[in-house]
Design a protein around this motif. Structure first.
Motif, PDB file in Angstrom:
ATOM      1  N   GLU A   1       0.813  -1.216   0.000  1.00 46.17           N
ATOM      2  CA  GLU A   1       0.000   0.000   0.000  1.00 46.17           C
ATOM      3  C   GLU A   1       0.851   1.273   0.000  1.00 46.17           C
ATOM      4  N   GLU A   2       2.161   1.154   0.306  1.00 44.65           N
ATOM      5  CA  GLU A   2       3.045   2.321   0.272  1.00 44.65           C
ATOM      6  C   GLU A   2       3.786   2.448  -1.050  1.00 44.65           C
ATOM      7  N   GLU A   3       3.500   1.565  -1.986  1.00 44.93           N
ATOM      8  CA  GLU A   3       4.235   1.588  -3.248  1.00 44.93           C
ATOM      9  C   GLU A   3       4.025   2.896  -3.997  1.00 44.93           C
ATOM     10  N   ALA A   4       2.827   3.484  -3.862  1.00 43.57           N
ATOM     11  CA  ALA A   4       2.573   4.764  -4.528  1.00 43.57           C
ATOM     12  C   ALA A   4       3.484   5.855  -3.976  1.00 43.57           C
ATOM     13  N   LEU A   5       3.706   5.854  -2.663  1.00 40.08           N
ATOM     14  CA  LEU A   5       4.607   6.839  -2.062  1.00 40.08           C
ATOM     15  C   LEU A   5       6.045   6.600  -2.509  1.00 40.08           C
ATOM     16  N   LEU A   6       6.455   5.328  -2.533  1.00 37.21           N
ATOM     17  CA  LEU A   6       7.799   4.992  -3.009  1.00 37.21           C
ATOM     18  C   LEU A   6       7.990   5.475  -4.441  1.00 37.21           C
ATOM     19  N   THR A   7       7.026   5.166  -5.299  1.00 41.37           N
ATOM     20  CA  THR A   7       7.133   5.535  -6.714  1.00 41.37           C
ATOM     21  C   THR A   7       7.176   7.045  -6.880  1.00 41.37           C
ATOM     22  N   TRP A   8       6.262   7.749  -6.207  1.00 37.91           N
ATOM     23  CA  TRP A   8       6.234   9.207  -6.336  1.00 37.91           C
ATOM     24  C   TRP A   8       7.559   9.803  -5.872  1.00 37.91           C
ATOM     25  N   ALA A   9       8.039   9.371  -4.704  1.00 35.54           N
ATOM     26  CA  ALA A   9       9.250   9.957  -4.123  1.00 35.54           C
ATOM     27  C   ALA A   9      10.475   9.680  -4.989  1.00 35.54           C
ATOM     28  N   CYS A  10      10.623   8.447  -5.477  1.00 34.81           N
ATOM     29  CA  CYS A  10      11.801   8.109  -6.283  1.00 34.81           C
ATOM     30  C   CYS A  10      11.755   8.788  -7.647  1.00 34.81           C
ATOM     31  N   GLU A  11      10.595   8.802  -8.285  1.00 31.40           N
ATOM     32  CA  GLU A  11      10.509   9.437  -9.599  1.00 31.40           C
ATOM     33  C   GLU A  11      10.719  10.947  -9.492  1.00 31.40           C
ATOM     34  N   ASP A  12      10.251  11.534  -8.415  1.00 28.71           N
ATOM     35  CA  ASP A  12      10.492  12.959  -8.195  1.00 28.71           C
ATOM     36  C   ASP A  12      11.986  13.236  -8.051  1.00 28.71           C
ATOM     37  N   SER A  13      12.684  12.433  -7.248  1.00 27.83           N
ATOM     38  CA  SER A  13      14.123  12.642  -7.055  1.00 27.83           C
ATOM     39  C   SER A  13      14.908  12.397  -8.337  1.00 27.83           C
ATOM     40  N   LEU A  14      14.572  11.340  -9.070  1.00 27.32           N
ATOM     41  CA  LEU A  14      15.288  11.046 -10.314  1.00 27.32           C
ATOM     42  C   LEU A  14      15.083  12.155 -11.340  1.00 27.32           C
ATOM     43  N   TYR A  15      13.875  12.677 -11.416  1.00 33.08           N
ATOM     44  CA  TYR A  15      13.611  13.774 -12.351  1.00 33.08           C
ATOM     45  C   TYR A  15      14.405  15.019 -11.955  1.00 33.08           C
TER      46      TYR A  15
ATOM     47  N   ARG B   1      -1.480   9.169 -12.472  1.00 34.40           N
ATOM     48  CA  ARG B   1      -1.985   7.955 -11.813  1.00 34.40           C
ATOM     49  C   ARG B   1      -1.271   7.734 -10.482  1.00 34.40           C
ATOM     50  N   VAL B   2       0.049   7.878 -10.498  1.00 40.15           N
ATOM     51  CA  VAL B   2       0.818   7.709  -9.264  1.00 40.15           C
ATOM     52  C   VAL B   2       0.441   8.797  -8.257  1.00 40.15           C
ATOM     53  N   GLY B   3       0.305  10.034  -8.745  1.00 38.53           N
ATOM     54  CA  GLY B   3      -0.086  11.125  -7.858  1.00 38.53           C
ATOM     55  C   GLY B   3      -1.451  10.903  -7.240  1.00 38.53           C
ATOM     56  N   GLY B   4      -2.393  10.403  -8.036  1.00 36.04           N
ATOM     57  CA  GLY B   4      -3.724  10.124  -7.504  1.00 36.04           C
ATOM     58  C   GLY B   4      -3.699   9.063  -6.422  1.00 36.04           C
ATOM     59  N   ALA B   5      -2.868   8.034  -6.632  1.00 45.07           N
ATOM     60  CA  ALA B   5      -2.763   6.971  -5.626  1.00 45.07           C
ATOM     61  C   ALA B   5      -2.116   7.487  -4.343  1.00 45.07           C
TER      62      ALA B   5
END
Length: 678
Positions: free
Chosen positions: A492-506, A545-549
């Motif tokens: 259930e925290e995968e959305a937070l992981l994805t958002w945080a990592c993609e934000d940092s990589l960008y 989609r990731v942001g919505g989750a």
């Protein structure tokens, strides 16, 4: 414009000023983690109380005494600081020395003078300080000044360097000024002066042995303190926004829907959730280093800068969501004071502009390099033969290191990090592989920048800042991955992981682009862009989609939401806005399916109207909902009305009301009223 007296008494009695003081000196002896958690929870309730508590436990007399004080100084001051008999402040900043603290004009001169009826050799001080937190109420002033010995009482040197002393408030010549009022946040802050203040050497922190070591003492203490207090305050504000503003977005309705359902609001909620996840991860990783005895000055600079900047963005988003309820100050406004305090966090313990452009990369670039420091040391050796041998060895090692980075960067760039060794599995493993790629790219880019620009890189502050940004995001993203795995890698925290990592990589990618585009020799920039991103620039901001989750985690009760907001102030007291929010948020989750039934029935034409009570009555009559459902909706509406209410104050209206009453009376003599108005 102050904390209430019972709060001051509570802070002293419960030894909040003594979190870092060991138990054998009467303190609490807290770890860095415990210290941070205390500040974080207080900050989510009162910024004023948080600042009041955190300053004595950060860069202040207590910390300096612990590390550098004499045994006599520790025995006298630490118990008194612990139980509140003494209130400390530390006076470093002055009118002409802010970020450039090494340029302080405040001076002490070694000379003879009268002290307690005796003529002794001591120090005559003159200073002017401002922006000193707790200064107006402090009983003992920690002072940084430059010490001079023009008559050579202590030796051949005339300029002895920055030195620190403890000065009791009632010492003759000390003057405490009127209070500053920093952005309407009423923590105690103000200037102080000293004119011909004579002190004995015993008042120097560490005694005579520490003369001239003040700058090192301050930097070492700041390297630890700035990794605890302000990151805790920033994370506390982020967690509060997640908890309180997320609940508000689930409760507040517009266009017959909770505002959290609208994608524009979800975009802001996603940033609040994702950045808070980043802040908490970086905070916890840094604290773990501090608690094992490390003093990671570059890392603490990273978390000070980036967590306070994320605090700024998170609270701005929270204000956008809360609208009118965010801008009307009062006990019911849970984010207004946090919004006002943003520039304070940005400014203190190293102004953010300075920290980003000069400290994060510039402070550690040479010392962290495996070969460059050896090259510099070899060049300074007096024995020419040994110097050449040492330099050749270092240069050969440097060349091998650079070739290795070049090959690794190119290989990882062509594969975008795939096939590189990485821990974990699934998404987390893939993010680790991308960090391998970005890490190799950073190592090569930093080396190229230092070799081609040399000492000019220090003056190219924006290039240095971009390199620092890349290093910082590498650290934050690594912390996020560790945090996710430490939590057990919950799905259930995968959305937070994805958002945080993609934000940092960008962010890393954009910093690389800015770096390469602004290198003085443009062909080198083109070459570096091809080496680092041979197959194009793949990173984008987190998807909708990731942001919505991620936003959805703040809009529903869940274990993930509780973990994300763990450590903030929560109460069930219905007289407090936090208690009202908590009750309304839980009730909103229960009411949501009933409200959905009403919306669908209205859409199908089975019921008509706009008021919720009218719709509920019709739905009850039609057998669509039960009497229990109606009662639940009624309780929900009562709670909703509480939560969206804002504070109003009679005393602010009294003068205006009298003026309105006087001028609203029809004047029998307009000229007289004009005269009175004039």
């Amino acid at each position: 414009h102050d904390l209430p007296e019972p709060v001051w008494a509570f802070i002293k009695r419960e030894r909040f000023f003594a979190m870092i003081i060991p138990e054998n000196h009467g303190g609490l002896g807290f770890s860095a983690l415990a210290h941070s958690n205390v500040v974080m929870k207080i900050a989510s309730r009162s910024i004023t109380a948080a600042v009041t508590v955190m300053v004595p436990n950060s860069l202040g007399p207590g910390k300096l005494l612990l590390h550098y004080g004499t045994e006599q100084q520790k025995a006298w001051y630490l118990p008194r600081l612990a139980d509140g008999r003494e209130i400390p402040c530390f006076a470093l900043t002055g009118p002409n020395a802010g970020s450039d603290a090494g340029a302080i004009p405040d001076s002490g001169v070694v000379s003879y003078g009268e002290f307690q009826g005796r003529r002794i050799l001591g120090i005559r001080l003159n200073w002017e300080k401002r922006y000193i937190t707790l200064g107006p109420v402090a009983t003992v002033i920690g002072l940084a000044f430059k010490l001079y010995d023009p008559d050579h009482h202590l030796g051949e040197q005339s300029e002895l360097g920055i030195t620190c002393a403890l000065i009791p408030r009632d010492t003759p010549g000390v003057r405490i000024g009127q209070r500053h009022f920093p952005l309407n946040i009423p923590f105690q802050n103000g200037p102080n002066w000293g004119e011909n203040v004579f002190i004995p050497f015993d008042w120097l922190i560490g005694g005579r042995e520490r003369i001239g070591q003040g700058w090192r003492m301050l930097v070492e203490s700041l390297a630890e303190g700035r990794g605890i207090s302000l990151p805790a305050l920033a994370t506390g504000a982020g967690k509060a926004a997640c908890r309180y503003t997320g609940a508000y977005a689930a409760i507040r309705k517009q266009f017959s829907l909770p505002i959290g359902r609208f994608e524009g609001v979800q975009e802001s909620l996603a940033r609040i959730a994702g950045m808070t996840y980043q802040m908490d991860a970086a905070r916890l990783l840094t604290l773990s280093a501090l608690d094992i005895g490390e003093k990671p000055s570059v890392i603490t600079a990273i978390v000070k800068y980036h967590l306070t900047e994320r605090y700024r963005k998170v609270i701005n988003d929270a204000m956008d969501i809360q609208g009118g309820s965010g801008i009307c100050l009062g006990p019911s406004n849970l984010i207004g004071r946090a919004y006002q305090a943003i520039p304070i966090a940005i400014t203190v313990e190293g102004a953010n502009i300075l920290t980003r452009s000069m400290i994060i990369f510039g402070q550690g670039a040479v010392r962290c390099h495996p070969w460059m420091l050896q090259e510099f040391r070899a060049a300074r050796q007096s024995n020419q033969r040994r110097a050449l041998q040492s330099f050749d060895e270092a240069l050969l090692g440097h060349a091998g290191f650079m070739i290795s980075n070049l090959v690794r960067c190119t290989t990882l760039g062509l594969t975008r990090g795939r096939f590189s060794s990485a821990p974990g599995k699934g998404k987390a493993k893939r993010y680790y592989q991308r960090l391998n790629w970005m890490s190799a790219s950073f190592a090569l880019s930093a080396d190229i920048a230092m070799m081609t620009l040399g000492g000019a890189l220090k003056r190219k502050e924006r290039l240095s800042a971009r390199l620092g940004d890349i290093l910082s995001e590498l650290y934050i993203c690594s912390a996020v991955l560790k945090h996710y795995q430490s939590n057990g890698s919950p799905a259930e925290e995968e959305a937070l992981l994805t958002w945080a990592c993609e934000d940092s990589l960008y962010r890393m990618q954009e910093s690389f682009r800015g770096l390469f585009r602004n290198l003085p020799w443009r062909p080198l920039g083109h070459l570096m862009r091809w080496l680092v991103f041979p197959s194009g620039q793949p990173f984008t901001e987190p998807t909708d989609r990731v942001g919505g989750a991620a936003a959805g985690l703040l809009l529903r009760p869940s274990a993930s939401r509780d973990r994300l907001t763990d450590g903030v102030y929560i109460t069930a007291d219905p007289a407090q806005r936090v208690g009202q929010l908590e009750a309304a948020f839980r009730m909103a989750a229960l009411a949501e399916p009933i409200e959905k039934t009403l919306r669908n029935a209205r859409h199908e034409g089975l019921i008509k109207g706009k008021r919720i009570d009218d719709l509920a009555a019709q739905a009850l009559e039609a057998g669509l909902i039960s009497q229990q459902d109606v009662e639940l909706l009624q309780r929900m509406e009562a709670l909703r009305a509480q939560v969206i209410g804002v504070d109003a104050f009679d005393d602010l209206m009294s003068t205006a009301a009298r003026d309105t009453e006087r001028t609203s009376t029809s004047p029998s003599n307009p000229a007289k009223h004009d005269e009175e108005a004039a």
